[in-house]
Design a protein around this motif. Structure first.
Motif, short mmCIF file in Angstrom:
data_model
loop_
_atom_site.label_atom_id
_atom_site.label_comp_id
_atom_site.label_asym_id
_atom_site.label_seq_id
_atom_site.Cartn_x
_atom_site.Cartn_y
_atom_site.Cartn_z
N ARG A 193 28.46 40.81 51.64
CA ARG A 193 27.80 40.04 50.98
C ARG A 193 28.94 38.79 50.87
O ARG A 193 28.41 38.38 49.57
N LEU A 194 29.90 38.61 50.70
CA LEU A 194 30.76 38.21 50.49
C LEU A 194 32.22 37.46 51.05
O LEU A 194 32.01 37.91 52.23
N ARG A 195 32.12 36.05 51.13
CA ARG A 195 32.89 35.05 51.74
C ARG A 195 33.86 34.40 51.42
O ARG A 195 33.28 34.39 50.16
N GLY A 196 34.40 33.25 51.95
CA GLY A 196 35.26 32.62 50.98
C GLY A 196 34.69 31.18 51.27
O GLY A 196 33.96 31.01 51.50
N PRO A 197 35.73 30.29 49.69
CA PRO A 197 36.17 30.54 49.13
C PRO A 197 34.81 31.30 47.64
O PRO A 197 34.18 31.12 47.59
N LEU A 198 35.75 32.71 47.23
CA LEU A 198 34.77 33.61 46.53
C LEU A 198 35.67 33.20 45.17
O LEU A 198 36.86 32.97 44.87
N VAL A 199 35.06 33.18 44.49
CA VAL A 199 35.67 32.92 42.69
C VAL A 199 34.68 34.24 42.08
O VAL A 199 34.18 34.64 41.88
N ASP A 200 36.12 34.98 41.49
CA ASP A 200 35.41 36.36 41.03
C ASP A 200 36.09 36.67 39.38
O ASP A 200 36.76 35.42 38.54
N LEU A 201 34.57 36.24 38.63
CA LEU A 201 34.35 36.02 37.34
C LEU A 201 34.34 37.86 36.83
O LEU A 201 33.84 38.40 36.87
N GLY A 202 35.31 37.23 35.93
CA GLY A 202 35.66 38.39 34.53
C GLY A 202 36.32 39.60 35.36
O GLY A 202 35.90 40.39 35.89
N ALA A 203 37.43 38.80 35.94
CA ALA A 203 38.67 39.41 37.34
C ALA A 203 38.85 41.11 36.78
O ALA A 203 39.54 41.39 37.63
N GLY A 204 39.99 41.00 35.37
CA GLY A 204 39.89 41.93 35.07
C GLY A 204 41.48 42.22 35.00
O GLY A 204 42.33 40.50 34.43
N ALA A 205 42.02 43.14 36.01
CA ALA A 205 43.47 43.29 36.40
C ALA A 205 43.67 42.85 37.64
O ALA A 205 45.00 42.64 38.37
N GLY A 206 42.61 42.09 38.33
CA GLY A 206 42.99 41.34 40.00
C GLY A 206 42.16 42.82 40.57
O GLY A 206 43.06 42.14 41.86
N ARG A 207 41.96 43.41 40.21
CA ARG A 207 41.40 44.31 41.20
C ARG A 207 40.96 43.83 42.39
O ARG A 207 41.07 44.28 43.57
N HIS A 208 40.05 43.54 42.12
CA HIS A 208 39.08 42.80 43.70
C HIS A 208 39.33 41.56 44.21
O HIS A 208 39.67 41.11 45.28
N GLN B 192 41.83 38.56 48.39
CA GLN B 192 42.71 36.83 48.64
C GLN B 192 42.98 36.96 49.83
O GLN B 192 44.55 36.37 50.57
N GLU B 193 43.46 38.61 50.99
CA GLU B 193 44.28 38.71 51.76
C GLU B 193 43.06 38.17 53.07
O GLU B 193 43.36 38.42 54.13
N ARG B 194 41.79 38.21 52.95
CA ARG B 194 40.52 37.48 53.56
C ARG B 194 39.99 36.42 53.68
O ARG B 194 40.40 35.64 54.45
N PHE B 195 40.08 35.76 52.62
CA PHE B 195 39.89 34.39 52.32
C PHE B 195 40.46 34.06 51.19
O PHE B 195 40.72 34.81 50.07
N GLU B 196 40.31 32.57 50.95
CA GLU B 196 40.94 32.44 49.59
C GLU B 196 39.92 32.20 48.56
O GLU B 196 38.56 32.30 48.49
N THR B 197 40.58 32.50 47.36
CA THR B 197 39.85 33.61 46.09
C THR B 197 40.63 33.02 45.06
O THR B 197 41.55 33.28 44.90
N VAL B 198 39.78 32.72 44.12
CA VAL B 198 40.11 32.65 42.60
C VAL B 198 39.43 33.41 41.77
O VAL B 198 38.48 33.29 41.62
N ALA B 199 40.33 33.59 40.59
CA ALA B 199 39.77 34.56 39.54
C ALA B 199 40.22 34.03 37.82
O ALA B 199 40.52 33.37 38.10
N VAL B 200 38.99 34.38 37.12
CA VAL B 200 38.63 33.35 36.61
C VAL B 200 38.58 35.12 35.39
O VAL B 200 37.88 35.69 36.04
N GLU B 201 39.64 34.32 34.09
CA GLU B 201 39.49 35.61 32.82
C GLU B 201 39.56 34.50 31.51
O GLU B 201 40.35 33.85 31.19
N PRO B 202 38.10 35.93 30.65
CA PRO B 202 39.14 34.22 28.99
C PRO B 202 40.16 34.94 28.62
O PRO B 202 40.67 34.10 27.36
N SER B 203 40.81 35.89 28.83
CA SER B 203 41.71 36.75 27.96
C SER B 203 43.12 36.36 29.01
O SER B 203 43.68 36.04 30.26
#
Length: 245
Positions: free
Chosen positions: A59-74, A79-90
């Motif tokens: 259900r996901l494709r790139g470019p992907l925005v990962d919202l509340g990405a934590g420690a970057g688990r997802h 990011q090895e499959r398509f462009e991924t932008v990880a967003v975190e307030p911390s």
């Protein structure tokens, strides 16, 4: 949006990633406390053979925005499959993601997306970790969906998650509060680490039907809902698709 507060949550996860954490990360509601499972929640990589992960991958494709990405688990996984932008307030979590090899980790606010990204920027979005519950009302949830529609393409997909308050296991979560509105609950809790306490988090928990209601009048429709396995059926992921796709 700049982070405000001691960032106890982010520091604990950053210290864990560096092998420097000597104290537990506690989540608290008044006198009730539980230790937060840092390793399991933030550092265990996704298993591509797990049925739930395969459902997510489909259900996901790139470019992907990962919202509340934590420690970057997802983010690390995708990011090895398509462009991924990880967003975190911390800030500490953004630092952690960069140290762990997340190529595009940014400090930002998932509830102010149009101020951070142009229209049609992403092909899909992931908000995993029940952060969507920080939208305080049905109106705020609908606004988030509208903002997310703006920064995604006309054929975009998204996956969000929540705890279903209509399940008894949700009512046993630390900090749970009943709500008079059908299909809605509340959760109040905060994190503590090494003597520092973050501001209280107030979550609005909602059943899938409330998400469907919020999507009315937006570009999104709920395409599928997948509940957790075994003792986790009170947690669900919802797949969203653009109505005109």
């Amino acid at each position: 949006m700049p982070h405000v507060g001691p960032d106890a949550f982010g520091r604990a996860i950053r210290d864990h990633g560096r092998g420097e954490r000597d104290a537990p990360l506690i989540h608290r509601d008044g006198d009730e406390t539980r230790e937060h499972p840092v390793e399991a929640f933030y550092f265990t990589p996704p298993d591509p053979d797990d049925p739930g992960q395969r459902w997510l991958d489909d259900r996901l494709r790139g470019p992907l925005v990962d919202l509340g990405a934590g420690a970057g688990r997802h983010a690390r996984y995708y990011q090895e499959r398509f462009e991924t932008v990880a967003v975190e307030p911390s800030p500490a979590l953004v630092e952690t993601m960069r140290e762990r090899g997340v190529r595009d980790a940014r400090e930002g606010d998932m509830f102010d997306l149009p101020a951070q990204f142009p229209a049609d920027r992403f092909g899909s979005a992931l908000a995993n970790g029940t952060q969507l519950g920080l939208a305080p009302s049905q109106r705020a949830l609908r606004k988030f969906l509208g903002d997310l529609a703006h920064v995604t393409t006309s054929d975009a997909t998204a996956v969000v998650d929540c705890y279903d308050p209509e399940y008894e296991a949700t009512r046993e979560l630390l900090g749970y509060r009943a709500d008079p509105e059908p299909g809605v609950g509340r959760r109040v809790m905060w994190f503590e680490y090494e003597g520092d306490a973050d501001p209280a988090l107030v979550f609005r928990l909602f059943a899938p039907e409330k998400l469907r209601e919020a999507a009315v009048g937006t570009a999104w429709a709920v395409a599928d809902v997948r509940r957790g396995d075994g003792e986790s059926t009170h947690h669900y992921r919802a797949a969203l698709a653009k109505r005109d796709a």
